[in-house]
Enzyme design. Structure first.
Site, mmCIF file in Angstrom:
data_model
loop_
_atom_site.group_PDB
_atom_site.id
_atom_site.type_symbol
_atom_site.label_atom_id
_atom_site.label_comp_id
_atom_site.label_asym_id
_atom_site.label_seq_id
_atom_site.Cartn_x
_atom_site.Cartn_y
_atom_site.Cartn_z
ATOM 1 N N GLU A 192 16.983 -14.171 0.508
ATOM 2 C CA GLU A 192 17.126 -13.912 -0.936
ATOM 3 C C GLU A 192 18.587 -13.553 -1.201
ATOM 4 O O GLU A 192 19.101 -13.747 -2.299
ATOM 5 C CB GLU A 192 16.176 -12.781 -1.356
ATOM 6 N N ASP A 199 7.186 -12.239 -10.142
ATOM 7 C CA ASP A 199 6.904 -11.037 -10.933
ATOM 8 C C ASP A 199 6.764 -11.471 -12.387
ATOM 9 O O ASP A 199 7.723 -11.400 -13.159
ATOM 10 C CB ASP A 199 8.075 -10.049 -10.790
ATOM 11 N N PRO A 223 0.843 -1.206 0.000
ATOM 12 C CA PRO A 223 0.000 0.000 0.000
ATOM 13 C C PRO A 223 0.878 1.256 0.000
ATOM 14 O O PRO A 223 1.890 1.316 0.707
ATOM 15 C CB PRO A 223 -0.786 -0.119 1.310
#
Ligand code: 6MZ
Length: 347
Positions: A207, A283, A102
């Site tokens: 990651e 993605d 957001p």
């Protein structure tokens, strides 16, 4: 070089699937990127960067900043959400957990809440269209992401918002963003609060190699983890002992060079050890992939049979953030598709 066969891709397209790790602004259509870049008069060299196929992890985060410059207003957020849901549905994804951060953009009168409402609107728009055009529906839920650049107050704001929007399809919280930035202690209090409020939690972890943080994340016991690429022996054992399901994104990890090759991907040891794994796109726009392609890549790299691909796809339902009765419903849907396909041809 193609890392999958045409036959596997065809099979994987027919497979009903569950997508649990997809970032909204990473899942844009190329045509939409080009259209928005022209409309917003984005410098052509930046548009080129978006279109470049291979990119390192750090280039990826620069790229997201550029994408964010063209997805600024509420209508665009609703549109890209609706398009992303349509694209997953067209790929025979039957259940999607979309995630997004957001954003507050005062110049567009945007608050975290109004941004999230624009996303929820896009989800609704697409779900209506889907059953009409494809003959099957897609169930969509939303996770709100905390970006690692955000401070404790912003993380609490996101958690509060997610808690308030649970009845509208927000089921959990994700921690993501550039893994070289920020400190676990900044977001942990908000994540604890999310758990108290009944939200599910998934964390991007390992990651890059960061053993202290990865251990703290494992001790936190999230409901799921994303990536888990860079582990040492101790972390690997600890992870196995927790049994926490892991969202694995093959193309993303190879393109961003977190993992050297498909065959060396940690999917293989995790899968062989019987540790719960879920194939995901991460993605799909940025890495030019789809969930069907990720399944087909796995089939080729790890020599998975069609029966194993079905099992992988059905097992993912266990790890969704749905309620038990909703999971049962989805299992029934997958089973009926399997039985139909079995009568048409031998699986
Ligand atoms: C970590 C990632 C990511 O939230 O604006 N994001 N975070 N690792 C990754 N691996 C490649 N891919 C995407 O979608 C874009 C945001 O998702 C996170 C980043 O925070 C990025 O800015 P939203 O919809």
């Amino acid at each position: 070089m193609q890392h999958y066969t045409k036959e596997d891709l065809k099979f994987c397209r027919e497979l009903p699937k569950t997508e649990l790790h997809a970032h909204l602004n990473g899942s844009l259509r190329d045509a939409t990127i080009r259209e928005l870049a022209t409309k917003r008069q984005l410098d052509p060299s930046l548009t080129k960067l978006i279109e470049k196929g291979d990119r390192t992890l750090s280039e990826c985060f620069k790229l997201f900043d550029i994408i964010h410059r063209i997805t600024t207003d509420h209508d665009t957020i609703t549109r890209i959400t609706s398009e992303a849901v349509e694209d997953f549905a067209a790929d025979n994804v039957r259940y999607l957990e979309l995630r997004t951060t957001p954003k507050t953009r005062s110049e567009h009168g945007m608050t975290k809440r109004s941004y999230t409402e624009a996303v929820l609107q896009g989800m609704q728009d697409a779900q209506g269209k889907q059953s009409a055009s494809l003959g099957h529906s897609i169930t969509v839920r939303l996770l709100l992401s905390i970006d690692r650049r955000e401070d404790t107050a912003a993380a609490f704001e996101t958690v509060q918002l997610a808690a308030e929007l649970q009845s509208q399809g927000v089921v959990g919280i994700d921690l993501s963003g550039n893994p070289t930035l920020g400190q676990w202690s900044t977001w942990e209090p908000a994540l604890q609060e999310a758990r108290r409020k009944g939200l599910k939690i998934t964390l991007h972890a390992a990651e890059v190699y960061n053993p202290g943080e990865t251990e703290a994340m494992l001790q936190f016991r999230p409901d799921r983890l994303g990536h888990m690429c860079c582990l040492d022996e101790h972390l690997e054992e600890l992870h196995y002992s927790t049994g926490i399901p892991v969202e694995l994104c093959l193309s993303s990890n190879i393109i961003t060079e977190s993992v050297a090759s498909y065959t060396e991907h940690h999917f293989h040891p995790f899968y062989n050890a019987g540790h719960p794994v879920i194939l995901c796109t991460d993605d799909s726009g940025v890495f030019s992939t789809s969930l069907s392609k990720e399944f087909a890549i796995a089939a080729q790299a790890f020599q998975l049979s069609h029966v194993q691909l079905w099992q992988l796809s059905e097992a993912a339902i266990d790890h969704t953030f749905l309620r038990e009765e909703e999971k049962q419903e989805l299992r029934r849907e997958f089973k009926s598709i399997r039985l139909n396909l079995q009568t048409e041809k031998t699986l």
